[in-house]
Motif scaffolding. Sequence first.
Motif, PDB file in Angstrom:
ATOM      1  N   MET A 137       0.820  -1.201   0.000  1.00  0.00           N
ATOM      2  CA  MET A 137       0.000   0.000   0.000  1.00  0.00           C
ATOM      3  C   MET A 137       0.859   1.257   0.000  1.00  0.00           C
ATOM      4  SD  MET A 137      -2.962  -1.325   2.535  1.00  0.00           S
ATOM      5  CE  MET A 137      -3.315   0.249   3.291  1.00  0.00           C
ATOM      6  N   ARG A 138       1.983   1.174   0.720  1.00  0.00           N
ATOM      7  CA  ARG A 138       2.874   2.320   0.801  1.00  0.00           C
ATOM      8  C   ARG A 138       3.486   2.610  -0.577  1.00  0.00           C
ATOM      9  NH1 ARG A 138       7.880   3.688   2.527  1.00  0.00           N
ATOM     10  NH2 ARG A 138       8.546   1.551   2.226  1.00  0.00           N
ATOM     11  N   ILE A 139       3.919   1.559  -1.261  1.00  0.00           N
ATOM     12  CA  ILE A 139       4.504   1.717  -2.594  1.00  0.00           C
ATOM     13  C   ILE A 139       3.453   2.261  -3.561  1.00  0.00           C
ATOM     14  CG2 ILE A 139       5.393   0.427  -4.584  1.00  0.00           C
ATOM     15  CD1 ILE A 139       6.851  -1.356  -2.517  1.00  0.00           C
ATOM     16  N   HIS A 140       2.256   1.725  -3.429  1.00  0.00           N
ATOM     17  CA  HIS A 140       1.154   2.191  -4.260  1.00  0.00           C
ATOM     18  C   HIS A 140       0.939   3.698  -4.070  1.00  0.00           C
ATOM     19  CE1 HIS A 140      -2.504   1.756  -6.568  1.00  0.00           C
ATOM     20  NE2 HIS A 140      -3.155   2.449  -5.644  1.00  0.00           N
ATOM     21  N   GLN A 141       0.951   4.113  -2.797  1.00  0.00           N
ATOM     22  CA  GLN A 141       0.749   5.521  -2.494  1.00  0.00           C
ATOM     23  C   GLN A 141       1.885   6.369  -3.062  1.00  0.00           C
ATOM     24  OE1 GLN A 141      -2.061   6.817  -1.199  1.00  0.00           O
ATOM     25  NE2 GLN A 141      -1.093   8.749  -1.812  1.00  0.00           N
ATOM     26  N   GLN A 142       3.114   5.855  -2.934  1.00  0.00           N
ATOM     27  CA  GLN A 142       4.265   6.606  -3.452  1.00  0.00           C
ATOM     28  C   GLN A 142       4.170   6.756  -4.970  1.00  0.00           C
ATOM     29  OE1 GLN A 142       7.947   4.913  -2.115  1.00  0.00           O
ATOM     30  NE2 GLN A 142       7.694   5.686  -0.028  1.00  0.00           N
ATOM     31  N   LEU A 143       3.700   5.682  -5.623  1.00  0.00           N
ATOM     32  CA  LEU A 143       3.537   5.763  -7.078  1.00  0.00           C
ATOM     33  C   LEU A 143       2.504   6.824  -7.431  1.00  0.00           C
ATOM     34  CD1 LEU A 143       3.680   2.049  -8.267  1.00  0.00           C
ATOM     35  CD2 LEU A 143       5.305   3.874  -8.736  1.00  0.00           C
ATOM     36  N   LEU A 144       1.407   6.824  -6.686  1.00  0.00           N
ATOM     37  CA  LEU A 144       0.383   7.846  -6.924  1.00  0.00           C
ATOM     38  C   LEU A 144       0.966   9.239  -6.731  1.00  0.00           C
ATOM     39  CD1 LEU A 144      -2.817   6.353  -5.227  1.00  0.00           C
ATOM     40  CD2 LEU A 144      -2.326   6.582  -7.659  1.00  0.00           C
ATOM     41  N   ASP A 145       1.775   9.383  -5.661  1.00  0.00           N
ATOM     42  CA  ASP A 145       2.384  10.688  -5.383  1.00  0.00           C
ATOM     43  C   ASP A 145       3.291  11.127  -6.517  1.00  0.00           C
ATOM     44  OD1 ASP A 145       2.784  10.255  -1.761  1.00  0.00           O
ATOM     45  OD2 ASP A 145       1.052  10.698  -3.020  1.00  0.00           O
ATOM     46  N   SER A 146       4.151  10.202  -6.985  1.00  0.00           N
ATOM     47  CA  SER A 146       5.085  10.647  -8.025  1.00  0.00           C
ATOM     48  C   SER A 146       4.363  10.883  -9.345  1.00  0.00           C
ATOM     49  CB  SER A 146       6.263   9.678  -8.196  1.00  0.00           C
ATOM     50  OG  SER A 146       5.865   8.370  -8.031  1.00  0.00           O
ATOM     51  N   MET A 147       3.250  10.159  -9.549  1.00  0.00           N
ATOM     52  CA  MET A 147       2.469  10.424 -10.750  1.00  0.00           C
ATOM     53  C   MET A 147       1.881  11.825 -10.719  1.00  0.00           C
ATOM     54  SD  MET A 147       0.673   6.811 -11.557  1.00  0.00           S
ATOM     55  CE  MET A 147      -0.759   7.413 -12.416  1.00  0.00           C
ATOM     56  N   SER A 148       1.451  12.243  -9.528  1.00  0.00           N
ATOM     57  CA  SER A 148       0.854  13.574  -9.481  1.00  0.00           C
ATOM     58  C   SER A 148       1.930  14.652  -9.580  1.00  0.00           C
ATOM     59  CB  SER A 148      -0.031  13.734  -8.240  1.00  0.00           C
ATOM     60  OG  SER A 148       0.660  14.357  -7.201  1.00  0.00           O
ATOM     61  N   GLU A 149       3.140  14.334  -9.084  1.00  0.00           N
ATOM     62  CA  GLU A 149       4.258  15.262  -9.284  1.00  0.00           C
ATOM     63  C   GLU A 149       4.563  15.426 -10.773  1.00  0.00           C
ATOM     64  OE1 GLU A 149       7.957  14.369  -7.158  1.00  0.00           O
ATOM     65  OE2 GLU A 149       6.748  14.157  -5.344  1.00  0.00           O
ATOM     66  N   LEU A 150       4.553  14.277 -11.461  1.00  0.00           N
ATOM     67  CA  LEU A 150       4.840  14.269 -12.893  1.00  0.00           C
ATOM     68  C   LEU A 150       3.804  15.096 -13.640  1.00  0.00           C
ATOM     69  CD1 LEU A 150       7.150  12.565 -14.120  1.00  0.00           C
ATOM     70  CD2 LEU A 150       5.398  11.087 -15.076  1.00  0.00           C
ATOM     71  N   GLN A 151       2.569  14.954 -13.194  1.00  0.00           N
ATOM     72  CA  GLN A 151       1.495  15.699 -13.826  1.00  0.00           C
ATOM     73  C   GLN A 151       1.689  17.207 -13.619  1.00  0.00           C
ATOM     74  OE1 GLN A 151      -2.219  13.950 -13.121  1.00  0.00           O
ATOM     75  NE2 GLN A 151      -3.317  15.327 -14.482  1.00  0.00           N
ATOM     76  N   ASP A 152       2.111  17.577 -12.402  1.00  0.00           N
ATOM     77  CA  ASP A 152       2.394  18.988 -12.138  1.00  0.00           C
ATOM     78  C   ASP A 152       3.470  19.496 -13.076  1.00  0.00           C
ATOM     79  OD1 ASP A 152       1.958  18.939  -8.502  1.00  0.00           O
ATOM     80  OD2 ASP A 152       0.548  18.901 -10.176  1.00  0.00           O
TER      81      ASP A 152
END
Length: 377
Positions: A137-152
């Motif tokens: 779950m933690r890795i999943h969350q980190q992936l979501l976080d970096s995806m949103s960074e990428l989107q920014d």
Amino acid sequence: MIDPAPELIPEKIYILVVDDEEVIREMLQEAIGYAGYNCSIAENGTRALEILKKERVDVVITDIKMPGISGIELLREVKENHEADVIVMTGFIEDFTYEKIIHLGASDFIGKPFRNKELLVRLKRVLKERNLLVERMRIHQQLLDSMSELQDAHEAVHDAYLDTIKRLAIAAEYKDEETGEHISRISSYCELIALNLGLPRSMVENIRYASPMHDVGKIGIPDKILLKPGKLTAQELEIIKSHTTIGENILADSSAEILQYAHQIAGSHHERWDGRGYPRGLAGEAIPITGRIVGIADVFDALTSARPYKEPYPAEVAFEIIRQDRGKHFDPAVADAFFKDREKVICILQNMNPTCPIQHIKPFQWSDREEGTLSIC
Ligand code: C2E
Ligand code: SIN
Ligand code: SIN
Ligand code: SIN
Ligand code: FE
Ligand code: FE
């Protein structure tokens, strides 16, 4: 980046034992505490739920038959409202109860009576599984976080690009060049040179997007000079030279990185390695590398293109003119980076400028400025 997994450290793990028999509670608390875990106890389900509300609990180990709330009800409640795993301790029970226990989400069960060792082995296995799940779950969350960074980051590029297009559109009204294709070719030559120079990827991208704006300052030059078919007077040439500083002004003070590059390029693409360029007469490495790169791309493109004042030259002639100016007009290293991939240069030229003669197939006219100065062919 994904952080390393946290260790399974017993001191950081909280166990809650629920049993109505004091002897069993205390025995288990001792065994679990001895194994290094934190262990709380509750004498019934109500007390257990109170503890769960207040304290962190990783695993609940519960009896089934207790006065008040039964172990099954407690299990249901924990699975509905808490994050803890549940291990159920069972006396003799019917088969359907096993199924119910599993169905309700128990992580394991153990038949009474049991040895402490057996319970600890099961506890360890449950904790291991729990850790894997938490980790996932933690890795999943980190992936979501970096995806949103990428989107920014994407949005920042997009904003800069829109700003760029708007400014380019102003300049595009200018008609001294076939604007669209000139823009794409300059961009591609510059990318090729920057890559061959081994510049960082981000810089290559910035140059690629910024280079098409190198001549926006020509918007400030009167048409009767810019579109003049023949050679320019000294005075007209001085006016044309101001397209560099006009471009700098147009592109000044943007917070977008691409436009900061474009600003630098507009002001430096006509400097010469030997210091005889304009607008500042900078020499050597005092000229920004961006300007030295665009300088070659721009001259090569001007030479191989039709201009109001000249026919397109064959690619080989343009190469030769640039080669002769290596170390004079052009940074030798940048010239070498340009010549490293002649085939790719020709490719860019041919794809986007089919009118340019690649070889001396048909005769071409030298422009006025070349008269008597060139000894090619
Ligand atoms: P441009 O047409 O984009 O040309 C960019 C640069 O390519 C020129 O910078 C020059 O270094 C090189 N170049 C262009 N055409 C030739 C050529 O026929 N022979 C050689 N050897 N090099 C060439 P430069 O000289 O600073 O000129 C800047 C801008 O001034 C040019 O941009 C163009 O818009 C204008 N310009 C230059 N010469 C003339 C001319 O004789 N007549 C007119 N109407 N405009 C000119
Ligand atoms: C262009 O407009 O062709 C330059 C930008 C790019 O390389 O995509
Ligand atoms: C840059 O950011 O490299 C360009 C600085 C400038 O001239 O605006
Ligand atoms: C150059 O320096 O390459 C162009 C100037 C000229 O040939 O007149
Ligand atoms: Fe220019
Ligand atoms: Fe140009």
